[in-house]
Motif scaffolding. Sequence first.
Motif, PDB file in Angstrom:
ATOM      1  N   LYS A 174       0.828  -1.204   0.000  1.00 42.44           N
ATOM      2  CA  LYS A 174       0.000   0.000   0.000  1.00 42.44           C
ATOM      3  C   LYS A 174       0.863   1.255   0.000  1.00 42.44           C
ATOM      4  CE  LYS A 174      -3.799   2.485   0.454  1.00 42.44           C
ATOM      5  NZ  LYS A 174      -4.866   2.330   1.431  1.00 42.44           N
ATOM      6  N   LEU A 175       0.597   2.131  -0.972  1.00 41.72           N
ATOM      7  CA  LEU A 175       1.179   3.468  -1.018  1.00 41.72           C
ATOM      8  C   LEU A 175       0.004   4.430  -1.055  1.00 41.72           C
ATOM      9  CD1 LEU A 175       3.664   5.376  -1.460  1.00 41.72           C
ATOM     10  CD2 LEU A 175       3.182   5.156  -3.916  1.00 41.72           C
ATOM     11  N   GLY A 176      -0.214   5.175   0.002  1.00 37.30           N
ATOM     12  CA  GLY A 176      -1.421   5.985   0.110  1.00 37.30           C
ATOM     13  C   GLY A 176      -1.260   7.377  -0.462  1.00 37.30           C
ATOM     14  N   LEU A 177      -1.483   7.520  -1.765  1.00 33.42           N
ATOM     15  CA  LEU A 177      -1.361   8.810  -2.436  1.00 33.42           C
ATOM     16  C   LEU A 177      -2.718   9.493  -2.576  1.00 33.42           C
ATOM     17  CD1 LEU A 177       1.058   7.830  -5.333  1.00 33.42           C
ATOM     18  CD2 LEU A 177       1.619   9.355  -3.433  1.00 33.42           C
ATOM     19  N   ILE A 178      -2.704  10.816  -2.521  1.00 34.68           N
ATOM     20  CA  ILE A 178      -3.863  11.633  -2.860  1.00 34.68           C
ATOM     21  C   ILE A 178      -3.811  11.907  -4.356  1.00 34.68           C
ATOM     22  CG2 ILE A 178      -4.956  13.891  -2.514  1.00 34.68           C
ATOM     23  CD1 ILE A 178      -3.508  13.904   0.261  1.00 34.68           C
ATOM     24  N   ASP A 179      -4.968  11.870  -5.017  1.00 40.50           N
ATOM     25  CA  ASP A 179      -5.013  12.160  -6.447  1.00 40.50           C
ATOM     26  C   ASP A 179      -5.168  13.660  -6.652  1.00 40.50           C
ATOM     27  OD1 ASP A 179      -5.025  11.807  -9.158  1.00 40.50           O
ATOM     28  OD2 ASP A 179      -7.156  11.327  -9.271  1.00 40.50           O
ATOM     29  N   GLY A 180      -4.086  14.382  -6.368  1.00 45.02           N
ATOM     30  CA  GLY A 180      -4.105  15.832  -6.453  1.00 45.02           C
ATOM     31  C   GLY A 180      -3.062  16.411  -5.510  1.00 45.02           C
ATOM     32  N   PRO A 181      -3.199  17.687  -5.133  1.00 46.37           N
ATOM     33  CA  PRO A 181      -2.231  18.280  -4.204  1.00 46.37           C
ATOM     34  C   PRO A 181      -2.375  17.693  -2.809  1.00 46.37           C
ATOM     35  CG  PRO A 181      -4.045  19.802  -4.624  1.00 46.37           C
ATOM     36  CD  PRO A 181      -4.239  18.643  -5.566  1.00 46.37           C
ATOM     37  N   GLY A 182      -1.298  17.789  -2.036  1.00 42.82           N
ATOM     38  CA  GLY A 182      -1.353  17.356  -0.643  1.00 42.82           C
ATOM     39  C   GLY A 182      -0.386  16.241  -0.298  1.00 42.82           C
ATOM     40  N   ASN A 183       0.240  15.615  -1.305  1.00 46.85           N
ATOM     41  CA  ASN A 183       1.203  14.554  -1.022  1.00 46.85           C
ATOM     42  C   ASN A 183       2.554  15.146  -0.652  1.00 46.85           C
ATOM     43  OD1 ASN A 183      -0.437  12.192  -1.854  1.00 46.85           O
ATOM     44  ND2 ASN A 183      -0.306  13.131  -3.883  1.00 46.85           N
ATOM     45  N   PRO A 184       3.232  14.622   0.383  1.00 47.62           N
ATOM     46  CA  PRO A 184       4.626  15.003   0.610  1.00 47.62           C
ATOM     47  C   PRO A 184       5.456  14.721  -0.637  1.00 47.62           C
ATOM     48  CG  PRO A 184       3.789  13.783   2.500  1.00 47.62           C
ATOM     49  CD  PRO A 184       2.738  13.692   1.425  1.00 47.62           C
ATOM     50  N   GLU A 185       6.430  15.581  -0.910  1.00 45.49           N
ATOM     51  CA  GLU A 185       7.178  15.494  -2.164  1.00 45.49           C
ATOM     52  C   GLU A 185       7.902  14.155  -2.329  1.00 45.49           C
ATOM     53  OE1 GLU A 185       9.771  18.827  -2.638  1.00 45.49           O
ATOM     54  OE2 GLU A 185       8.181  20.013  -3.587  1.00 45.49           O
ATOM     55  N   THR A 186       8.267  13.534  -1.215  1.00 44.39           N
ATOM     56  CA  THR A 186       9.075  12.314  -1.297  1.00 44.39           C
ATOM     57  C   THR A 186       8.245  11.045  -1.481  1.00 44.39           C
ATOM     58  OG1 THR A 186       9.068  12.273   1.126  1.00 44.39           O
ATOM     59  CG2 THR A 186      10.991  13.236   0.050  1.00 44.39           C
ATOM     60  N   MET A 187       6.925  11.154  -1.562  1.00 47.46           N
ATOM     61  CA  MET A 187       6.119   9.927  -1.582  1.00 47.46           C
ATOM     62  C   MET A 187       6.328   9.101  -2.847  1.00 47.46           C
ATOM     63  SD  MET A 187       2.557  10.526   0.460  1.00 47.46           S
ATOM     64  CE  MET A 187       2.249   8.767   0.507  1.00 47.46           C
TER      65      MET A 187
END
Length: 210
Positions: free
Chosen positions: A83-96
């Motif tokens: 599991k890699l929990g990404l947001i589909d848009g802004p809000g993810n830490p740059e290193t994700m």
Amino acid sequence: MDATAPRYERPPISLIESDIHPYGISLFVGGMEGASDLELLKANGVTTVINCAVNLDFNYVSDPLSPQGQPVDYGYGDIRYYKLGLIDGPGNPETMFVAGYYLLRGALDQVLPERHTYPRRERGNVLVNCRGGRSRSVALTALFLHLTLPDRYPRLEDALDHVRSQRQLRRDEWFETPKPMLVEAVRRAAGWIRMIESDRTGTAPLQAAV
């Protein structure tokens, strides 16, 4: 709804790349319908799922260790699940996306021990998914192809266009598949990963093609 209409705008899972060196596996991208269809996954030799969506989860547990009556099952599943929990848009830490690249590569490089507590040791194909298989999973897969197969995909754009085409995304939606901020995050991640790998191997950093 017309009962004869196709269920999906695009296939539930799409073959993106076959026989990836040095792993010898095929890589698929899909949405939640494909990732939840165990018969479809098994028919395509998929043994590993990388879920990129923070707002979506799956329960693959088929051999529970949880006691009877436990509200949530836990135990061994039919699929090896990451599991890699990404947001589909802004809000993810740059290193994700850096973490996502190494998560995907780690899923391929892991050698599981010969113990009964690791029952899913078979190596097979990999599905990268998000909710629709249009943005987050496309971005991570393109990053992986760009860095893993640089002769074939020397530019990130080459990898993105290949994944979009194989996923059967319409040309009029390419501007948002993946979302622009995810493409920029992937571009930065590619540069950081090159520096990490050059430091690890003691070689000069690879330069991105322009």
